[in-house]
Design an enzyme around this catalytic site. Sequence first.
Site, PDB file in Angstrom:
ATOM      1  N   TRP A 190      -2.525   1.101   0.707  1.00 36.51           N
ATOM      2  CA  TRP A 190      -3.701   0.711  -0.063  1.00 36.51           C
ATOM      3  C   TRP A 190      -4.929   1.186   0.700  1.00 36.51           C
ATOM      4  O   TRP A 190      -5.042   0.958   1.904  1.00 36.51           O
ATOM      5  CB  TRP A 190      -3.789  -0.808  -0.294  1.00 36.51           C
ATOM      6  CG  TRP A 190      -5.121  -1.149  -0.868  1.00 36.51           C
ATOM      7  CD1 TRP A 190      -5.553  -0.893  -2.146  1.00 36.51           C
ATOM      8  CD2 TRP A 190      -6.245  -1.700  -0.165  1.00 36.51           C
ATOM      9  NE1 TRP A 190      -6.872  -1.264  -2.276  1.00 36.51           N
ATOM     10  CE2 TRP A 190      -7.324  -1.760  -1.093  1.00 36.51           C
ATOM     11  CE3 TRP A 190      -6.457  -2.143   1.139  1.00 36.51           C
ATOM     12  CZ2 TRP A 190      -8.590  -2.253  -0.744  1.00 36.51           C
ATOM     13  CZ3 TRP A 190      -7.717  -2.634   1.487  1.00 36.51           C
ATOM     14  CH2 TRP A 190      -8.765  -2.688   0.548  1.00 36.51           C
ATOM     15  N   GLU A 231      -0.682   1.383  -3.911  1.00 33.67           N
ATOM     16  CA  GLU A 231      -1.280   0.207  -4.568  1.00 33.67           C
ATOM     17  C   GLU A 231      -2.672   0.506  -5.127  1.00 33.67           C
ATOM     18  O   GLU A 231      -3.606   0.761  -4.377  1.00 33.67           O
ATOM     19  CB  GLU A 231      -1.378  -0.941  -3.550  1.00 33.67           C
ATOM     20  CG  GLU A 231      -1.991  -2.204  -4.136  1.00 33.67           C
ATOM     21  CD  GLU A 231      -2.118  -3.344  -3.125  1.00 33.67           C
ATOM     22  OE1 GLU A 231      -1.934  -3.103  -1.914  1.00 33.67           O
ATOM     23  OE2 GLU A 231      -2.415  -4.469  -3.556  1.00 33.67           O
ATOM     24  N   LYS A 233      -6.199  -0.448  -7.482  1.00 33.22           N
ATOM     25  CA  LYS A 233      -6.988  -1.625  -7.861  1.00 33.22           C
ATOM     26  C   LYS A 233      -8.167  -1.231  -8.711  1.00 33.22           C
ATOM     27  O   LYS A 233      -8.541  -0.063  -8.802  1.00 33.22           O
ATOM     28  CB  LYS A 233      -7.380  -2.469  -6.651  1.00 33.22           C
ATOM     29  CG  LYS A 233      -8.569  -2.011  -5.848  1.00 33.22           C
ATOM     30  CD  LYS A 233      -8.675  -2.796  -4.537  1.00 33.22           C
ATOM     31  CE  LYS A 233      -9.418  -4.103  -4.685  1.00 33.22           C
ATOM     32  NZ  LYS A 233      -9.618  -4.764  -3.355  1.00 33.22           N
ATOM     33  N   ASP A 264      -0.529  -5.567  -7.905  1.00 36.78           N
ATOM     34  CA  ASP A 264      -1.142  -6.748  -7.293  1.00 36.78           C
ATOM     35  C   ASP A 264      -1.766  -7.570  -8.414  1.00 36.78           C
ATOM     36  O   ASP A 264      -2.542  -7.049  -9.224  1.00 36.78           O
ATOM     37  CB  ASP A 264      -2.201  -6.296  -6.267  1.00 36.78           C
ATOM     38  CG  ASP A 264      -2.855  -7.461  -5.541  1.00 36.78           C
ATOM     39  OD1 ASP A 264      -3.337  -8.395  -6.221  1.00 36.78           O
ATOM     40  OD2 ASP A 264      -2.915  -7.453  -4.294  1.00 36.78           O
ATOM     41  N   HIS A 267      -5.563  -7.307  -9.184  1.00 31.67           N
ATOM     42  CA  HIS A 267      -6.194  -5.994  -9.239  1.00 31.67           C
ATOM     43  C   HIS A 267      -6.503  -5.458 -10.625  1.00 31.67           C
ATOM     44  O   HIS A 267      -6.626  -4.252 -10.807  1.00 31.67           O
ATOM     45  CB  HIS A 267      -5.341  -4.979  -8.473  1.00 31.67           C
ATOM     46  CG  HIS A 267      -5.439  -5.146  -6.990  1.00 31.67           C
ATOM     47  ND1 HIS A 267      -4.974  -4.220  -6.093  1.00 31.67           N
ATOM     48  CD2 HIS A 267      -5.989  -6.143  -6.242  1.00 31.67           C
ATOM     49  CE1 HIS A 267      -5.208  -4.638  -4.859  1.00 31.67           C
ATOM     50  NE2 HIS A 267      -5.811  -5.811  -4.932  1.00 31.67           N
ATOM     51  N   HIS A 291       2.553  -7.532  -5.380  1.00 31.21           N
ATOM     52  CA  HIS A 291       1.705  -8.325  -4.499  1.00 31.21           C
ATOM     53  C   HIS A 291       1.318  -9.540  -5.324  1.00 31.21           C
ATOM     54  O   HIS A 291       0.353  -9.503  -6.083  1.00 31.21           O
ATOM     55  CB  HIS A 291       0.464  -7.541  -4.063  1.00 31.21           C
ATOM     56  CG  HIS A 291       0.654  -6.823  -2.771  1.00 31.21           C
ATOM     57  ND1 HIS A 291      -0.361  -6.155  -2.126  1.00 31.21           N
ATOM     58  CD2 HIS A 291       1.758  -6.692  -1.990  1.00 31.21           C
ATOM     59  CE1 HIS A 291       0.122  -5.636  -0.995  1.00 31.21           C
ATOM     60  NE2 HIS A 291       1.390  -5.935  -0.906  1.00 31.21           N
ATOM     61  N   ASP A 299     -10.929 -10.856  -7.768  1.00 21.13           N
ATOM     62  CA  ASP A 299      -9.743 -10.640  -6.938  1.00 21.13           C
ATOM     63  C   ASP A 299      -9.882 -11.443  -5.639  1.00 21.13           C
ATOM     64  O   ASP A 299      -9.987 -10.887  -4.559  1.00 21.13           O
ATOM     65  CB  ASP A 299      -9.616  -9.135  -6.653  1.00 21.13           C
ATOM     66  CG  ASP A 299      -8.415  -8.810  -5.787  1.00 21.13           C
ATOM     67  OD1 ASP A 299      -7.449  -9.583  -5.783  1.00 21.13           O
ATOM     68  OD2 ASP A 299      -8.458  -7.768  -5.092  1.00 21.13           O
ATOM     69  N   ASP A 301      -7.873 -13.569  -4.091  1.00 15.43           N
ATOM     70  CA  ASP A 301      -6.710 -13.804  -3.235  1.00 15.43           C
ATOM     71  C   ASP A 301      -6.516 -15.272  -2.882  1.00 15.43           C
ATOM     72  O   ASP A 301      -6.280 -15.619  -1.719  1.00 15.43           O
ATOM     73  CB  ASP A 301      -6.773 -12.929  -1.970  1.00 15.43           C
ATOM     74  CG  ASP A 301      -6.534 -11.456  -2.289  1.00 15.43           C
ATOM     75  OD1 ASP A 301      -5.432 -11.132  -2.745  1.00 15.43           O
ATOM     76  OD2 ASP A 301      -7.453 -10.640  -2.105  1.00 15.43           O
ATOM     77  N   ASP A 331       0.473 -11.642  -1.472  1.00 18.42           N
ATOM     78  CA  ASP A 331      -0.787 -11.138  -0.925  1.00 18.42           C
ATOM     79  C   ASP A 331      -1.918 -12.101  -1.270  1.00 18.42           C
ATOM     80  O   ASP A 331      -2.525 -11.992  -2.328  1.00 18.42           O
ATOM     81  CB  ASP A 331      -1.071  -9.730  -1.477  1.00 18.42           C
ATOM     82  CG  ASP A 331      -2.329  -9.131  -0.858  1.00 18.42           C
ATOM     83  OD1 ASP A 331      -2.854  -9.709   0.119  1.00 18.42           O
ATOM     84  OD2 ASP A 331      -2.791  -8.082  -1.358  1.00 18.42           O
TER      85      ASP A 331
HETATM   86  C1  RNT Z   1      -6.541  -5.251  -1.259  1.00 20.57           C
HETATM   87  C2  RNT Z   1      -5.075  -5.132  -1.450  1.00 20.57           C
HETATM   88  C3  RNT Z   1      -4.264  -5.058  -0.197  1.00 20.57           C
HETATM   89  C4  RNT Z   1      -4.694  -6.044   0.866  1.00 20.57           C
HETATM   90  C5  RNT Z   1      -3.767  -6.129   2.052  1.00 20.57           C
HETATM   91  C6  RNT Z   1      -4.370  -6.840   3.195  1.00 20.57           C
HETATM   92  O1  RNT Z   1      -7.206  -5.539  -2.420  1.00 20.57           O
HETATM   93  O2  RNT Z   1      -4.610  -6.168  -2.263  1.00 20.57           O
HETATM   94  O3  RNT Z   1      -2.933  -5.183  -0.507  1.00 20.57           O
HETATM   95  O4  RNT Z   1      -4.857  -7.332   0.349  1.00 20.57           O
HETATM   96  O5  RNT Z   1      -3.336  -4.876   2.381  1.00 20.57           O
HETATM   97 ZN    ZN Z   2      -2.483  -6.277  -2.510  1.00 18.30          ZN
END
Ligand code: RNT
Ligand code: ZN
Length: 423
Positions: A190, A231, A233, A264, A267, A291, A299, A301, A331
């Site tokens: 990523w 990955e 986003k 993810d 994302h 993820h 986003d 998290d 994640d």
């Molecule tokens: C960032 C991505 C990525 C990170 C990690 C730490 O938006 O989701 O995967 O969260 O690599």
């Molecule tokens: Zn991620």
Amino acid sequence: MKKTSDSVIEKNYQVAKETYAALGVNTDKAILKLSKIPISLHCWQGDDVGGYENTGTGLTGGIQATGNYPGKARTPDELRSDLEMVYSLLPGKHRLALHALYAETGGKRVERTDLRPEHFNNWIGWAKNQKIGLDFNSTFFSHPKSASGFTLSHRDAGIRKFWIEHGIACRRIGDAMGRQLGTPCVNNVWIPDGYKDIPIDRKTPRELLEKSLDAIFAEKLDPRFHLDSVEPKLFGIGSESCVIGSHEFYLAYAAKNKTLFCLDAGHFHPTEVISDKISAVLTFLDEILLHVSRGVRWDSDHVVILTDELEAIAAEVVRNDYLDRVHIGLDFFDASINRVAAWTIGTRCMLKALLIALVEPTAKLREFEIKEDFTSRLAMLEELKTLPVGAVWDYHCAQQGVPVGSRWLDEVKHYEAKVLSKR
Ligand code: RNT
Ligand code: ZN
């Protein structure tokens, strides 16, 4: 609070087992299957994506961990100790996803281009002892050479070369992990690259990114030990108008180059869900990485909890028999609560969602759908929601020798008093 006794757990399970059996579902089989599904825990929940490299930049790349709850892991040893605590609270055997910035270089500054498997020897040895597999991530952020917000798609060939060399070094590390542990290491790429404001040229950086990725992936590695993943986003903080590695870019890249594609949950546009994308991409790709995360308005998290979407993600994987093709990784990073608890809550919820999917009478629901009896399909889906899956979960935890119900929290509180609060 009084805790449920073992005999009550057993009795409740027998009732639940009969309830599900009446629907044609074998709960013994469901928990046996659940016990074999590995979840890849992300190391970065333990220290707010800090790592132990100390480049002096802090966390960059447009991602953010907010909060300052005491007790974060200050060293790899502390992180491993916290992880052991978490694993002891989870039914089943799980994995760990590392990031390159968790290398152990013995106090020496080792540039990211020069990272080698030996810088992860402690992690590999520990994983062997714990009998867990490792996954990996190259780290394209929190570094002076990513300060402009660009890495693999940077217009400067020197900067690109630096990050390509990092990517190559990380694949060799992932391959070593896979070989030494005897289980394929999913190595995820990523990058944060993107523009805050409207660019004139979206084409050049994307073409540069393709070339950089091709250079990183040029060396053929044995898929029995190592799997590449990319990955995408939608946006990050500071890359709101254009992300170079967007969905279309990476989906096409993964299809063309036969890499894994990482979905993810945070994302996408806020009303989009990854549960609907799993079967779409797996029609064309062999395997994907998830993820699993929870975005709140962006986003963000947040810690994964048992939302409708989490249940839907698990249901898609289980109903379609994708367990061998979907690598389930987590994640999220919340620094505002006990970090060990955050990991435990998120992972236990992921497992609960899988269990809910495993005790679903899918064949019956499928039959309704085929007959276009959508009334029965909806009615049954709603009735299923209040069936005693909690009793099955409790029994599973008891069988696996891990805390039942909220008993795990007592252990985390004890660990906090004994270990975390002393940091
Ligand atoms: C960032 C991505 C990525 C990170 C990690 C730490 O938006 O989701 O995967 O969260 O690599
Ligand atoms: Zn991620």
